[in-house]
Design a protein around this motif. Structure first.
Motif, mmCIF file in Angstrom:
data_model
loop_
_atom_site.group_PDB
_atom_site.id
_atom_site.type_symbol
_atom_site.label_atom_id
_atom_site.label_comp_id
_atom_site.label_asym_id
_atom_site.label_seq_id
_atom_site.Cartn_x
_atom_site.Cartn_y
_atom_site.Cartn_z
ATOM 1 N N TYR A 69 0.831 -1.206 0.000
ATOM 2 C CA TYR A 69 0.000 0.000 0.000
ATOM 3 C C TYR A 69 0.872 1.266 0.000
ATOM 4 O O TYR A 69 0.591 2.219 -0.737
ATOM 5 C CB TYR A 69 -0.901 0.012 1.233
ATOM 6 C CG TYR A 69 -1.999 -1.010 1.196
ATOM 7 C CD1 TYR A 69 -3.114 -0.855 0.361
ATOM 8 C CD2 TYR A 69 -1.945 -2.137 2.005
ATOM 9 C CE1 TYR A 69 -4.122 -1.794 0.330
ATOM 10 C CE2 TYR A 69 -2.958 -3.083 1.979
ATOM 11 C CZ TYR A 69 -4.041 -2.908 1.143
ATOM 12 O OH TYR A 69 -5.045 -3.839 1.114
ATOM 13 N N LEU A 70 1.913 1.269 0.827
ATOM 14 C CA LEU A 70 2.761 2.457 0.914
ATOM 15 C C LEU A 70 3.529 2.683 -0.386
ATOM 16 O O LEU A 70 3.717 3.824 -0.811
ATOM 17 C CB LEU A 70 3.737 2.310 2.087
ATOM 18 C CG LEU A 70 3.117 2.303 3.481
ATOM 19 C CD1 LEU A 70 4.192 2.123 4.542
ATOM 20 C CD2 LEU A 70 2.338 3.579 3.738
ATOM 21 N N THR A 71 3.971 1.600 -1.019
ATOM 22 C CA THR A 71 4.662 1.739 -2.294
ATOM 23 C C THR A 71 3.722 2.286 -3.367
ATOM 24 O O THR A 71 4.078 3.203 -4.126
ATOM 25 C CB THR A 71 5.229 0.387 -2.747
ATOM 26 O OG1 THR A 71 6.152 -0.093 -1.768
ATOM 27 C CG2 THR A 71 5.926 0.508 -4.093
ATOM 28 N N ALA A 72 2.508 1.723 -3.432
ATOM 29 C CA ALA A 72 1.523 2.203 -4.402
ATOM 30 C C ALA A 72 1.179 3.656 -4.152
ATOM 31 O O ALA A 72 1.045 4.459 -5.090
ATOM 32 C CB ALA A 72 0.266 1.341 -4.344
ATOM 33 N N SER A 73 1.035 4.027 -2.884
ATOM 34 C CA SER A 73 0.721 5.414 -2.546
ATOM 35 C C SER A 73 1.847 6.353 -2.936
ATOM 36 O O SER A 73 1.615 7.448 -3.475
ATOM 37 C CB SER A 73 0.437 5.528 -1.045
ATOM 38 O OG SER A 73 0.128 6.856 -0.679
ATOM 39 N N SER A 74 3.092 5.939 -2.707
ATOM 40 C CA SER A 74 4.240 6.787 -3.050
ATOM 41 C C SER A 74 4.370 6.957 -4.555
ATOM 42 O O SER A 74 4.634 8.064 -5.049
ATOM 43 C CB SER A 74 5.527 6.186 -2.468
ATOM 44 O OG SER A 74 5.491 6.174 -1.053
ATOM 45 N N VAL A 75 4.194 5.870 -5.308
ATOM 46 C CA VAL A 75 4.257 5.959 -6.767
ATOM 47 C C VAL A 75 3.139 6.855 -7.293
ATOM 48 O O VAL A 75 3.344 7.691 -8.186
ATOM 49 C CB VAL A 75 4.172 4.554 -7.392
ATOM 50 C CG1 VAL A 75 4.028 4.649 -8.913
ATOM 51 C CG2 VAL A 75 5.400 3.731 -7.026
ATOM 52 N N ASN A 76 1.939 6.696 -6.732
ATOM 53 C CA ASN A 76 0.805 7.537 -7.127
ATOM 54 C C ASN A 76 1.080 9.008 -6.832
ATOM 55 O O ASN A 76 0.730 9.890 -7.632
ATOM 56 C CB ASN A 76 -0.447 7.071 -6.395
ATOM 57 C CG ASN A 76 -1.683 7.858 -6.769
ATOM 58 O OD1 ASN A 76 -2.162 7.802 -7.892
ATOM 59 N ND2 ASN A 76 -2.217 8.610 -5.817
#
Length: 364
Positions: A69-76
């Motif tokens: 989730y944190l990786t997806a949020s950072s990429v977003n």
């Protein structure tokens, strides 16, 4: 760009109104904010989010669903800063960069769709991540029987599809603002569209957006309550278990009692750190994201804010402040994790040490 559902005809300004508005202090303050704040957010946000992705790929987090989730949020967040905020900054400071026409209107269709969707994805990922953590804490035995990383990927994929479907109408009802509008590049238009689409934009979609934000808010609040209750309950159980063990030891077992108390204190400390990290992240997202949504709903219902120069200048400054608050949310999570996340600090320290060792080896 995250822009409101507005009719271009309703909010067109006269040249005299705009010229007079430019003399007000609020208008000049908005110019300063528009010139310096976006590039600061872009540079800082891209660097910090890229660093967060590297930390999430470290052995400390790689096999944990939260890291997905944190990786997806950072990429977003990185994509939002580059693809949405950067074009907005160019327009409000150098509008001559964009030549008006079919190409620019096509860009606005993308900017509106992607800007809204990027913001919605940030909110829904935060809600899903909070719910995932609450579920892990509430039902730890169930979690051991499933692949939480794969489940997190599936949830993120479904969330992105939901957001895209919710905002797909923006491809058909977006255009560049009139020449006398300077606070944003693109708006959602209802004039010139088919009747059902105009009705959907003005009457249906605002309710869908409000319900979407409300559901995410409720999910975050409920999940946080579940986390707090179970963390406190777990801390109390460790405390009482340690007390019962100490009660059955002899007086000459003082080192063992101290060891039990230290273990309980360490466990309680880790739980408090996790709770603080969770609360800081979710409530910061709400604090920085919701004001702009509320402002947009207000501006849609009160078109008179564009009626005189004083209101135009004030609205330009207010829009800029709230708009950049929305995007500042894409920069602050790194600091929240750094302050409240013990494992995040360990992983970051290990990452920096590895980078320094690599540089030393290359230098020799």
């Amino acid at each position: 760009m995250a822009n409101g559902s507005q009719s271009m005809d309703m909010y067109t300004l006269s040249n005299s109104t705009l010229t007079t508005a430019e003399t007000f202090t609020a208008y000049k303050a908005a110019d300063i904010v528009n010139l310096y704040l976006p590039p600061t957010l872009i540079i800082l946000g891209v660097f910090l989010n890229s660093l967060s992705v590297l930390v999430m790929r470290s052995p400390y987090f790689r096999k944990v669903s939260t890291s997905v989730y944190l990786t997806a949020s950072s990429v977003n967040d990185v994509m939002g800063l580059v693809l949405a905020l950067l074009p907005h900054w160019l327009f409000v400071n150098y509008p001559y960069v964009y030549s008006r026409g079919a190409v620019t209107d096509g860009l606005c269709k993308f900017f509106n769709f992607y800007g809204f969707s990027n913001t919605d994805v940030t909110l829904i990922i935060t809600a899903c991540m909070t719910a995932d953590r609450a579920y892990v804490i509430k039902f730890p035995l169930n979690v051991a029987r499933v692949n939480t990383v794969r489940r997190a990927m599936y949830v993120i994929g479904v969330s992105v599809v939901i957001v895209m479907v919710k905002n797909c109408h923006l491809w058909f009802a977006s255009a560049m603002t009139p020449p006398d509008r300077t606070e944003r590049m693109c708006v959602v238009v209802t004039t010139g569209t088919v009747t059902w689409l105009s009705y959907y934009i003005t009457q249906v979609w605002p309710w869908i957006q409000s319900v979407f934000v409300l559901l995410c808010l409720v999910l975050i609040l409920i999940s946080n309550i579940v986390i707090i209750i179970n963390v406190r309950r777990s801390a109390m159980m460790h405390f009482h278990d340690g007390g019962r063990r100490n009660a059955h030891t002899a007086d000459n077992d003082t080192p063992r009692r101290e060891s039990g108390a230290s273990h309980s204190a360490a466990t309680s400390g880790r739980l408090r750190h996790m709770t603080a990290m969770m609360l800081a992240e979710s409530f910061t997202t709400l604090l920085l994201s919701c004001p702009f949504s509320w402002y947009q709903q207000y501006s849609e219902k009160h078109p008179d804010i564009y009626g005189d120069p004083d209101k135009v200048a004030t609205n330009r400054l207010l829009f800029s402040v709230l708009f950049y608050m929305l995007y500042s949310n894409k920069c602050v999570n790194f600091f929240l994790y750094l302050v409240s996340g013990h494992k995040f600090r360990l992983a970051l320290t290990h990452l920096v040490q590895c980078a320094c060792c690599s540089n030393n080896v290359s230098d020799t």
